[in-house]
Design a protein around this motif. Structure first.
Motif, PDB file in Angstrom:
ATOM      1  N   PHE A 369      33.316  37.922  30.073  1.00  0.00           N
ATOM      2  CA  PHE A 369      34.733  37.671  30.350  1.00  0.00           C
ATOM      3  C   PHE A 369      35.078  37.827  31.844  1.00  0.00           C
ATOM      4  O   PHE A 369      36.228  38.025  32.195  1.00  0.00           O
ATOM      5  CB  PHE A 369      35.618  38.561  29.485  1.00  0.00           C
ATOM      6  CG  PHE A 369      35.329  38.400  28.009  1.00  0.00           C
ATOM      7  CD1 PHE A 369      35.732  37.258  27.346  1.00  0.00           C
ATOM      8  CD2 PHE A 369      34.628  39.377  27.318  1.00  0.00           C
ATOM      9  CE1 PHE A 369      35.446  37.087  25.993  1.00  0.00           C
ATOM     10  CE2 PHE A 369      34.332  39.213  25.971  1.00  0.00           C
ATOM     11  CZ  PHE A 369      34.741  38.063  25.300  1.00  0.00           C
ATOM     12  N   LEU A 370      34.048  37.719  32.659  1.00  0.00           N
ATOM     13  CA  LEU A 370      34.209  37.806  34.118  1.00  0.00           C
ATOM     14  C   LEU A 370      34.853  39.120  34.549  1.00  0.00           C
ATOM     15  O   LEU A 370      35.505  39.199  35.609  1.00  0.00           O
ATOM     16  CB  LEU A 370      35.026  36.616  34.642  1.00  0.00           C
ATOM     17  CG  LEU A 370      34.446  35.226  34.335  1.00  0.00           C
ATOM     18  CD1 LEU A 370      35.433  34.132  34.714  1.00  0.00           C
ATOM     19  CD2 LEU A 370      33.115  35.025  35.064  1.00  0.00           C
ATOM     20  N   GLY A 447      33.810  32.830  38.770  1.00  0.00           N
ATOM     21  CA  GLY A 447      32.385  32.657  38.523  1.00  0.00           C
ATOM     22  C   GLY A 447      31.604  32.378  39.786  1.00  0.00           C
ATOM     23  O   GLY A 447      30.485  32.893  39.974  1.00  0.00           O
ATOM     24  N   LEU A 448      32.183  31.581  40.685  1.00  0.00           N
ATOM     25  CA  LEU A 448      31.495  31.279  41.938  1.00  0.00           C
ATOM     26  C   LEU A 448      31.258  32.521  42.775  1.00  0.00           C
ATOM     27  O   LEU A 448      30.260  32.605  43.518  1.00  0.00           O
ATOM     28  CB  LEU A 448      32.307  30.263  42.754  1.00  0.00           C
ATOM     29  CG  LEU A 448      32.221  28.792  42.353  1.00  0.00           C
ATOM     30  CD1 LEU A 448      33.073  27.949  43.277  1.00  0.00           C
ATOM     31  CD2 LEU A 448      30.774  28.305  42.379  1.00  0.00           C
ATOM     32  N   GLU A 449      32.167  33.493  42.683  1.00  0.00           N
ATOM     33  CA  GLU A 449      31.996  34.731  43.453  1.00  0.00           C
ATOM     34  C   GLU A 449      30.683  35.425  43.095  1.00  0.00           C
ATOM     35  O   GLU A 449      30.065  36.089  43.947  1.00  0.00           O
ATOM     36  CB  GLU A 449      33.160  35.689  43.180  1.00  0.00           C
ATOM     37  CG  GLU A 449      34.549  35.116  43.424  1.00  0.00           C
ATOM     38  CD  GLU A 449      34.909  35.004  44.894  1.00  0.00           C
ATOM     39  OE1 GLU A 449      34.052  35.301  45.748  1.00  0.00           O
ATOM     40  OE2 GLU A 449      36.065  34.605  45.176  1.00  0.00           O
ATOM     41  N   LEU A 454      25.020  32.203  47.841  1.00  0.00           N
ATOM     42  CA  LEU A 454      24.842  30.756  47.781  1.00  0.00           C
ATOM     43  C   LEU A 454      26.198  30.059  47.865  1.00  0.00           C
ATOM     44  O   LEU A 454      27.194  30.555  47.352  1.00  0.00           O
ATOM     45  CB  LEU A 454      24.120  30.371  46.493  1.00  0.00           C
ATOM     46  CG  LEU A 454      22.684  30.903  46.330  1.00  0.00           C
ATOM     47  CD1 LEU A 454      22.139  30.529  44.973  1.00  0.00           C
ATOM     48  CD2 LEU A 454      21.795  30.357  47.453  1.00  0.00           C
ATOM     49  N   ARG A 455      26.169  28.894  48.493  1.00  0.00           N
ATOM     50  CA  ARG A 455      27.396  28.122  48.659  1.00  0.00           C
ATOM     51  C   ARG A 455      27.310  26.841  47.839  1.00  0.00           C
ATOM     52  O   ARG A 455      26.240  26.271  47.632  1.00  0.00           O
ATOM     53  CB  ARG A 455      27.610  27.754  50.135  1.00  0.00           C
ATOM     54  CG  ARG A 455      27.545  28.913  51.091  1.00  0.00           C
ATOM     55  CD  ARG A 455      28.750  29.819  50.996  1.00  0.00           C
ATOM     56  NE  ARG A 455      29.951  29.177  51.521  1.00  0.00           N
ATOM     57  CZ  ARG A 455      31.152  29.766  51.528  1.00  0.00           C
ATOM     58  NH1 ARG A 455      31.297  30.987  51.018  1.00  0.00           N
ATOM     59  NH2 ARG A 455      32.197  29.135  52.034  1.00  0.00           N
ATOM     60  N   ARG A 473      40.907  37.426  44.217  1.00  0.00           N
ATOM     61  CA  ARG A 473      39.756  37.742  43.379  1.00  0.00           C
ATOM     62  C   ARG A 473      40.059  38.967  42.523  1.00  0.00           C
ATOM     63  O   ARG A 473      40.768  39.889  42.943  1.00  0.00           O
ATOM     64  CB  ARG A 473      38.527  38.009  44.254  1.00  0.00           C
ATOM     65  CG  ARG A 473      37.287  38.286  43.425  1.00  0.00           C
ATOM     66  CD  ARG A 473      36.057  38.505  44.265  1.00  0.00           C
ATOM     67  NE  ARG A 473      34.901  38.740  43.418  1.00  0.00           N
ATOM     68  CZ  ARG A 473      33.670  38.979  43.849  1.00  0.00           C
ATOM     69  NH1 ARG A 473      33.438  39.017  45.165  1.00  0.00           N
ATOM     70  NH2 ARG A 473      32.678  39.174  42.998  1.00  0.00           N
ATOM     71  N   SER A 474      39.515  38.959  41.321  1.00  0.00           N
ATOM     72  CA  SER A 474      39.724  40.086  40.413  1.00  0.00           C
ATOM     73  C   SER A 474      39.022  41.328  40.940  1.00  0.00           C
ATOM     74  O   SER A 474      37.836  41.287  41.279  1.00  0.00           O
ATOM     75  CB  SER A 474      39.190  39.751  39.016  1.00  0.00           C
ATOM     76  OG  SER A 474      39.902  38.679  38.452  1.00  0.00           O
TER      77      SER A 474
END
Length: 505
Positions: A369-370, A447-449, A454-455, A473-474
């Motif tokens: 759940f991120l 999710g990207l965080e 990586l970019r 950001r959370s």
């Protein structure tokens, strides 16, 4: 200034007037056409023979002939009696769009109204005075009689209106801006209320936003694919060419543009045991593509309806008055249903991508759940639930409204399209989709965080930065509702449109 000529209005013009208050005037050639057909109406009055809408009753009462001294009262009574709308008032932007569309229809000349009627309607529009118009009460049969009658009431100084935050009797607000109410003459009450402009106004604005949301759906897809370590191989041009569907090919091309090049993709190009992704990632062109094809078709119908002569009878400069059924709203009612189906399909596939981002069994090693501390924190568990609720409602709203019919007017109007209901439900579907996509973007950005350092591609990184302008950001649980609302508002304002400007719709 936008010059109305009754022939060239487009959805972009409706947006410019409804949202950005572009001033509007009446084109000289439109004025000349209106003056010519007004002479035809006056000739019919002078001749005295029964002509529907000029010197007869309306609908089932069309067999009743009205004496010449009562013709002005006939038109005034028509407007009063047909203002039977109920429910919430239409938002200002939709009423402004409706005013613009009705003025443009009168500018065709086919209604036989005086040019001064259009000019006063445009004066109100330019001065910011708009009628209070209830959204319920139209079946779209002899046009949107009830909503347009409420609009006409304000024009003649009898109904409620608004000026900025102020609401009051239209006669008072017209006086504030230095305008006089219109005194209706023969046929002009009918000319103001007989047509499809209420549901077309709502549908045109909804179609414009849905066009933007189609683009945003691709941005969200690209970001989700990267966060889930998916593959863009399913978007290969050869796969699209093998099928030959135009929208599908353009959707895949847009995804390829958004995703290339990417360090994240290169990091798992080799050694990944997965052969292919789930449908919510792999089949995006096959879902988004038909949506594009249908959206283009629907916008074409709406664009044509913006300039359609929808009065009855139509007044010709040859001296003839022809009775027909151009007021029937099936055209825009039907495509409003099509557009609601697009909303449902885009919302459903977006929600499925969001579910994969938060589901610990499917999210490719992202936290459950991120959440930063799963268990202690719930993360985006309920964010996905909200997306599910909205997508489910979109499914219900996609049930076609334009297939319904309840006869009205003593069975004179025996086949009706329920177009206004289709348009207002479309508006709600579009709003739902906007929030579903905001939820996906929030989860995909989170999710990207977890894939750093990586970019992703330049486009996805730009999208991520846009999300972060509105949603931090959370760093622990917080109420996600305000985040969703802020990002949805940014989407509505066109914040993501530049990322997909290469696609022409």
């Amino acid at each position: 200034m936008l010059q109305l000529d009754g022939r060239s209005l487009r959805i972009a013009d409706v947006l410019a007037v409804a949202d950005h208050r572009m001033p509007v005037g009446l084109a000289a050639d439109a004025r000349a056409r209106m003056e010519a057909t007004r002479r035809v109406v006056q000739a019919a009055v002078d001749h005295g023979a029964p002509v529907y809408g000029v010197n007869t009753g309306f609908g089932k009462l069309s067999e009743v002939t009205i004496a010449t001294p009562q013709l002005a009262a006939l038109q005034r009574n028509l407007v009063r009696s047909h203002a039977a709308g109920v429910g919430d008032a239409l938002p200002e932007r939709e009423v402004r769009a409706m005013m613009l569309l009705r003025a443009n229809v009168l500018a065709t000349g086919y209604a036989g109204a005086r040019a001064s009627v259009v000019e006063r309607l445009l004066d109100m529009l330019n001065a910011g005075v708009w009628a209070v118009v209830p959204e319920q009460g139209s079946v779209g049969a002899s046009g949107d009689l009830a909503p347009l009658a409420h609009l006409a009431l304000a024009l003649i100084g009898e109904g409620p209106a608004r000026l900025g935050d102020r609401e009051g009797p239209s006669a008072e607000l017209l006086q504030v801006v230095g305008l006089e109410p219109v005194v209706l003459e023969a046929k002009e009450g009918l000319a103001l209320i007989n047509g499809t402009q209420a549901h077309t106004a709502v549908a045109s604005l909804a179609a414009a936003e849905l066009t933007s949301l189609w683009r945003v759906a691709h941005v969200a897809t690209a970001m989700s694919l990267e966060a889930l370590l998916g593959t863009p191989d399913a978007f290969d041009v050869r796969i699209q060419n093998a099928r030959g569907q135009i929208g599908q090919a353009e959707s895949a091309a847009l995804l390829r543009t958004l995703l290339m090049p990417s360090e994240i993709r290169e990091s798992h190009r080799h050694g990944d045991p997965r052969v292919q992704d789930a449908y919510a990632l792999r089949c995006v062109p096959q879902v988004h593509g038909p949506a594009l094809d249908t959206l283009r078709f629907a916008r074409g119908i709406i664009d044509r309806e913006l300039n359609a002569a929808t009065d009855n009878p139509l007044v010709l400069d040859t001296g003839e008055l022809l009775s027909g059924g151009n007021f029937h709203g099936q055209a825009v009612g039907m495509v409003s249903d099509f557009l609601a189906i697009i909303c449902a399909n885009l919302a459903v596939i977006s929600e499925r991508r969001t579910d994969r981002l938060v589901h610990p069994d499917f999210n490719q090693g992202l936290p459950p759940f991120l959440a930063a501390s799963p268990g202690l924190e719930s993360g985006h568990m309920m964010t996905q639930v909200s997306a599910a609720a909205l997508a489910s409602e979109c499914k219900a709203l996609a049930h076609p409204h334009s297939v319904d019919s309840i006869p009205t007017d003593g069975n004179k109007e025996d086949v009706v399209p329920m177009a206004m209901g289709a348009a207002t439900r479309l508006r709600r579907s579009v709003r739902n989709l906007r929030h579903v996509l905001a939820i996906e973007l929030i989860c995909a950005a989170e999710g990207l965080e977890h894939r750093r350092p990586l970019r992703s591609s330049d486009a996805v990184e730009q999208a991520h930065a846009l999300v972060r302008q509105h949603v931090a950001r959370s760093d622990g649980d917080r109420p996600p509702g305000p985040d969703i609302t802020r990002l949805a508002n940014a989407i509505a304002s066109g914040a993501f449109d530049d990322l997909t400007s290469s696609v022409v719709i």
